[in-house]
Motif scaffolding. Sequence first.
Motif: not given
Length: 341
Positions: A209, A282, A286, A288, A309, A311
């Motif tokens: 990330v 995603w 997961h 961000s 965060g 990817p």
Amino acid sequence: MAKWGEGDPRWIVEERPDATNVNNWHWTEKNAGPWSQDKFKELFSNLKITNNLADLKVNEIDKCEGEASANNRKGKLIFFYEWNLHLKWSGTSESGKTYSGTFKIPNISEENDVSEFDITVSIDHDDDDDEGTQIKKVLLKDGVATVRSQLAKYVTELKQEFTKGMILPKKDEVKPNNVVNHTSGFNKNKVNMMPVVSDKKQLGTKLDVTTINDTQKFQCKAIEFYDALTRIEMVTAFTHGPVKVDLFKNGTFQLFGGNISGEFLELEPGKKIVQTWRYKAWPPGHHSTVTLSMEEKSDHTEVTLKQTGVPTSEAEVTKGNWQRYYWDSMKQTFGFGSFIH
């Protein structure tokens, strides 16, 4: 303001096939009072109050005074509502004794967050009735929470119902039945959602990330930018599709047909928004973290985006989609993007 010698698009009257409220310039208003009264009856009829002490419920509305309206001014949706509600409740204790009373909510208005509405409880019982005293304590906790939850539903559904048809499409603008590609959010064909394996010997996979940083300028007040990202009618307008926005700490949101979702962590009107944020494609689970900081200058508001965060394989396209689906769309929808240079 526009460049010298150029027209400000907010002042230009565009053609519309139906010649109705061109460019959404004129003030239009819908009376939301009758709808609101019916909605309150629906929300507060035989409403069970879940608890472990007594069988309690809100029976009906005893008093409903006030008004509500939805307004479109220069392409911006503004909601006004002010209500005074009295709700009758009743219940039966474990010993079989019946009780009744009232919830009073005198300040239901757009000036206050749902969490700030005053809700008082009255109970008809003798002062020396210990069981009644315990029931009142339950009502002050579980009862008030139940009523507040229903009021939150009212505010959300009011805005969803009266957002429809208030912001009219401009000339050559995409029609509602053709917005699938636009409201579906980010371009799946450009996004590789496979996680990056940092150690081939590792049994699982580790997602690589990174952090996205961006700064944008908007010709508006800081609170107007904040409202554009938090008021359901404004979010609906610039995303061009149904949205979900539960505006309180740990409240959730869904945009672009559910492709973008998350949870509000911090809310400081006109100052800062912190939220978890994920794209549907995603890896499962997961998220961000997005921090949007607003600083109001003399003639504009500067907005700083920090998203941790993300990817790494999708950082570039994610930043580009913030520009396209958020910043450019907000500037076009609300007129936040014209400057003197």
